[in-house]
Write an enzyme that holds these catalytic residues in place. Sequence first.
Site, PDB file in Angstrom:
ATOM      1  N   GLU A 122      13.830   9.940  -2.550  1.00 21.40           N
ATOM      2  CA  GLU A 122      13.213  11.118  -3.142  1.00 21.40           C
ATOM      3  C   GLU A 122      12.731  12.074  -2.052  1.00 21.40           C
ATOM      4  O   GLU A 122      12.245  11.657  -1.001  1.00 21.40           O
ATOM      5  CB  GLU A 122      12.046  10.704  -4.045  1.00 21.40           C
ATOM      6  CG  GLU A 122      12.528   9.934  -5.256  1.00 21.40           C
ATOM      7  CD  GLU A 122      11.417   9.483  -6.197  1.00 21.40           C
ATOM      8  OE1 GLU A 122      11.743   9.110  -7.333  1.00 21.40           O
ATOM      9  OE2 GLU A 122      10.235   9.509  -5.807  1.00 21.40           O
ATOM     10  N   CYS A 135       8.729  17.536   1.934  1.00 23.39           N
ATOM     11  CA  CYS A 135       8.389  16.165   2.308  1.00 23.39           C
ATOM     12  C   CYS A 135       9.675  15.339   2.312  1.00 23.39           C
ATOM     13  O   CYS A 135      10.329  15.189   1.276  1.00 23.39           O
ATOM     14  CB  CYS A 135       7.371  15.603   1.311  1.00 23.39           C
ATOM     15  SG  CYS A 135       6.809  13.928   1.691  1.00 23.39           S
ATOM     16  N   CYS A 142      10.383   0.825   2.239  1.00 24.40           N
ATOM     17  CA  CYS A 142       9.572   0.729   3.449  1.00 24.40           C
ATOM     18  C   CYS A 142       9.219  -0.740   3.677  1.00 24.40           C
ATOM     19  O   CYS A 142       8.866  -1.456   2.740  1.00 24.40           O
ATOM     20  CB  CYS A 142       8.298   1.557   3.329  1.00 24.40           C
ATOM     21  SG  CYS A 142       7.303   1.590   4.841  1.00 24.40           S
ATOM     22  N   CYS A 146       2.249  -1.242   2.781  1.00 23.67           N
ATOM     23  CA  CYS A 146       0.885  -0.739   2.554  1.00 23.67           C
ATOM     24  C   CYS A 146       0.547  -0.915   1.079  1.00 23.67           C
ATOM     25  O   CYS A 146       1.335  -0.544   0.202  1.00 23.67           O
ATOM     26  CB  CYS A 146       0.789   0.723   2.969  1.00 23.67           C
ATOM     27  SG  CYS A 146       1.110   0.987   4.732  1.00 23.67           S
ATOM     28  N   CYS A 149       0.631   2.095  -1.706  1.00 27.89           N
ATOM     29  CA  CYS A 149       1.768   3.017  -1.694  1.00 27.89           C
ATOM     30  C   CYS A 149       2.878   2.516  -2.599  1.00 27.89           C
ATOM     31  O   CYS A 149       3.316   1.368  -2.484  1.00 27.89           O
ATOM     32  CB  CYS A 149       2.282   3.176  -0.262  1.00 27.89           C
ATOM     33  SG  CYS A 149       3.705   4.275  -0.115  1.00 27.89           S
ATOM     34  N   GLY A 195       9.316   5.571   3.537  1.00 29.25           N
ATOM     35  CA  GLY A 195       9.608   4.925   4.798  1.00 29.25           C
ATOM     36  C   GLY A 195       8.642   5.261   5.919  1.00 29.25           C
ATOM     37  O   GLY A 195       7.841   6.187   5.826  1.00 29.25           O
ATOM     38  N   GLU A 196       8.715   4.470   6.983  1.00 29.38           N
ATOM     39  CA  GLU A 196       7.960   4.682   8.217  1.00 29.38           C
ATOM     40  C   GLU A 196       8.890   5.352   9.228  1.00 29.38           C
ATOM     41  O   GLU A 196       9.813   4.718   9.749  1.00 29.38           O
ATOM     42  CB  GLU A 196       7.438   3.350   8.763  1.00 29.38           C
ATOM     43  CG  GLU A 196       6.982   3.368  10.206  1.00 29.38           C
ATOM     44  CD  GLU A 196       5.921   4.406  10.514  1.00 29.38           C
ATOM     45  OE1 GLU A 196       6.140   5.224  11.428  1.00 29.38           O
ATOM     46  OE2 GLU A 196       4.868   4.412   9.835  1.00 29.38           O
ATOM     47  N   SER A 227       4.438  11.623  10.212  1.00 30.49           N
ATOM     48  CA  SER A 227       3.309  10.779   9.825  1.00 30.49           C
ATOM     49  C   SER A 227       3.676   9.314  10.046  1.00 30.49           C
ATOM     50  O   SER A 227       4.726   8.851   9.601  1.00 30.49           O
ATOM     51  CB  SER A 227       2.948  11.005   8.353  1.00 30.49           C
ATOM     52  OG  SER A 227       1.924  10.119   7.949  1.00 30.49           O
ATOM     53  N   SER A 249      -1.637   7.710   9.418  1.00 32.19           N
ATOM     54  CA  SER A 249      -2.151   7.138   8.170  1.00 32.19           C
ATOM     55  C   SER A 249      -3.211   6.103   8.532  1.00 32.19           C
ATOM     56  O   SER A 249      -2.881   4.992   8.954  1.00 32.19           O
ATOM     57  CB  SER A 249      -1.008   6.485   7.375  1.00 32.19           C
ATOM     58  OG  SER A 249      -0.094   7.455   6.929  1.00 32.19           O
ATOM     59  N   LEU A 250      -4.464   6.457   8.361  1.00 29.81           N
ATOM     60  CA  LEU A 250      -5.563   5.588   8.779  1.00 29.81           C
ATOM     61  C   LEU A 250      -6.107   4.777   7.606  1.00 29.81           C
ATOM     62  O   LEU A 250      -6.041   3.555   7.589  1.00 29.81           O
ATOM     63  CB  LEU A 250      -6.672   6.427   9.413  1.00 29.81           C
ATOM     64  CG  LEU A 250      -7.812   5.642  10.057  1.00 29.81           C
ATOM     65  CD1 LEU A 250      -7.317   4.801  11.224  1.00 29.81           C
ATOM     66  CD2 LEU A 250      -8.927   6.594  10.505  1.00 29.81           C
ATOM     67  N   HIS A 251      -6.723   5.458   6.641  1.00 32.98           N
ATOM     68  CA  HIS A 251      -7.126   4.895   5.350  1.00 32.98           C
ATOM     69  C   HIS A 251      -8.270   3.888   5.387  1.00 32.98           C
ATOM     70  O   HIS A 251      -8.796   3.515   4.333  1.00 32.98           O
ATOM     71  CB  HIS A 251      -5.925   4.292   4.622  1.00 32.98           C
ATOM     72  CG  HIS A 251      -4.753   5.222   4.547  1.00 32.98           C
ATOM     73  ND1 HIS A 251      -4.817   6.429   3.882  1.00 32.98           N
ATOM     74  CD2 HIS A 251      -3.514   5.156   5.098  1.00 32.98           C
ATOM     75  CE1 HIS A 251      -3.652   7.050   4.005  1.00 32.98           C
ATOM     76  NE2 HIS A 251      -2.856   6.304   4.738  1.00 32.98           N
ATOM     77  N   ASN A 327      -3.356   8.430  -5.675  1.00 29.95           N
ATOM     78  CA  ASN A 327      -2.475   8.760  -6.794  1.00 29.95           C
ATOM     79  C   ASN A 327      -1.915   7.465  -7.383  1.00 29.95           C
ATOM     80  O   ASN A 327      -1.150   6.760  -6.721  1.00 29.95           O
ATOM     81  CB  ASN A 327      -1.334   9.667  -6.320  1.00 29.95           C
ATOM     82  CG  ASN A 327      -1.849  11.011  -5.854  1.00 29.95           C
ATOM     83  OD1 ASN A 327      -2.482  11.745  -6.607  1.00 29.95           O
ATOM     84  ND2 ASN A 327      -1.611  11.348  -4.587  1.00 29.95           N
ATOM     85  N   CYS A 370       1.419  12.337  -3.189  1.00 29.90           N
ATOM     86  CA  CYS A 370       1.359  11.446  -2.029  1.00 29.90           C
ATOM     87  C   CYS A 370       1.179   9.992  -2.474  1.00 29.90           C
ATOM     88  O   CYS A 370       0.294   9.679  -3.273  1.00 29.90           O
ATOM     89  CB  CYS A 370       0.191  11.868  -1.138  1.00 29.90           C
ATOM     90  SG  CYS A 370       0.029  10.881   0.349  1.00 29.90           S
TER      91      CYS A 370
END
Length: 399
Positions: A122, A135, A142, A146, A149, A195-196, A227, A249-251, A327, A370
């Site tokens: 996507e 994006c 991935c 995470c 996600c 993906g990373e 990112s 991406s910390l979170h 989300n 996101c």
Amino acid sequence: AFVPEREDQTAAIRGRTLHKSHSLNSVVASSNKVNLLDFDRQGLRDFFTQIGEKPYRAEQVMKWIYHDLEDNFENMTDVGKALRAKLTEACYIGAPKTLLDKVATDGTHKWLLGMDSGNAIETVYIPEPTRGTLCVSSQIGCALNCQFCSTGAQGFNRNLSTAEIIGQVWVAAKYLGNVTHQNRRITNVVMMGMGEPLANFDNVLKAMKLMRDDLGFGLASKRVTLSTAGLVPLIDQLSDAIDVSLAVSLHAANDELRTELMPINKRYPIAELLAACQRWVARKPRTSITFEYTLMKGVNDQPEHARQLIKLMRKLPTCKVNLIPFNPFPGTQFARSDAAAIHDFQSQLLNAGVLTMLRRTRGDDIDAACGQLAGQVADRTRRSAELRKRQNQGALHAL
């Protein structure tokens, strides 16, 4: 998560079905043909030399591909007839096949692009009054898993090729009527899709070179952002390889919670990640890193979490935080933080002098926000099966 519809169905929210005759579909090519979207400028020059042509001819063709969005060699009128015939026989310009596109009520646009073996990725376009952000995905699924996600929950299949990455920009540009250096509908590209990106380093690097190249899409360094979840050695490698913007991406701001949310933190804990970020800033003193922080109710949105984040950000005073309301997607265990908690968290950071932005949720009515991108992944792990199990359990509880 977004469940793709069949090609002959109409999207629920102002979508269009795109059939095999559509001009954006991939060129069906024999296995011995070369996809020119796989080359950056130097690679294309080298290829033209290998086929006995002058290297500057590659730049002529490159301009046709990315400025005119042309995929038919016969229409490249300033290229000699003999070369056009040679290219037609040996090469093709093959962007991903568009299976479905959907438009959200806020104008966000999502494409489902077909890959091999039943996979699909996507790509999302987010229009705003002063810019348009695309994006882009870098992998089918991935591998980092995470917990918050949707992409990670689908499992992992493979890396995308350079053609499949830059082809996403090509498809969107063609659809939107983007004209490089003139009518820019795509002003920014963010490697924040499925993906990373750093786990597919070489192909992503070539694609970003094409995004930046004046004969490609001609975007400035600050308008191409990668990112990463924190693959520390590759952050250093990226800073030496290309001039683009970096988002992390910390979170979570403590190792225990971040490892729970993001297993990659066990391999590259926060101290190592921040050290890599400090090296990035030292090499690129006029740039700023954006730290992404998804707010999840009762998980990482409390005052003590804000204090931990403030302490970290004091080590990188020129950098900024982008707060992202979570989300939701089917099967997830997390929920979005309350509006009051989000406001208080942001205020706490701002009062401490941390530059903080709150990302407005876009495209959530078509699962384009996101963390919601899912595509179709022929999973090579067990995670998609585990997600379906949780979804089924949730459905049973609802009865």
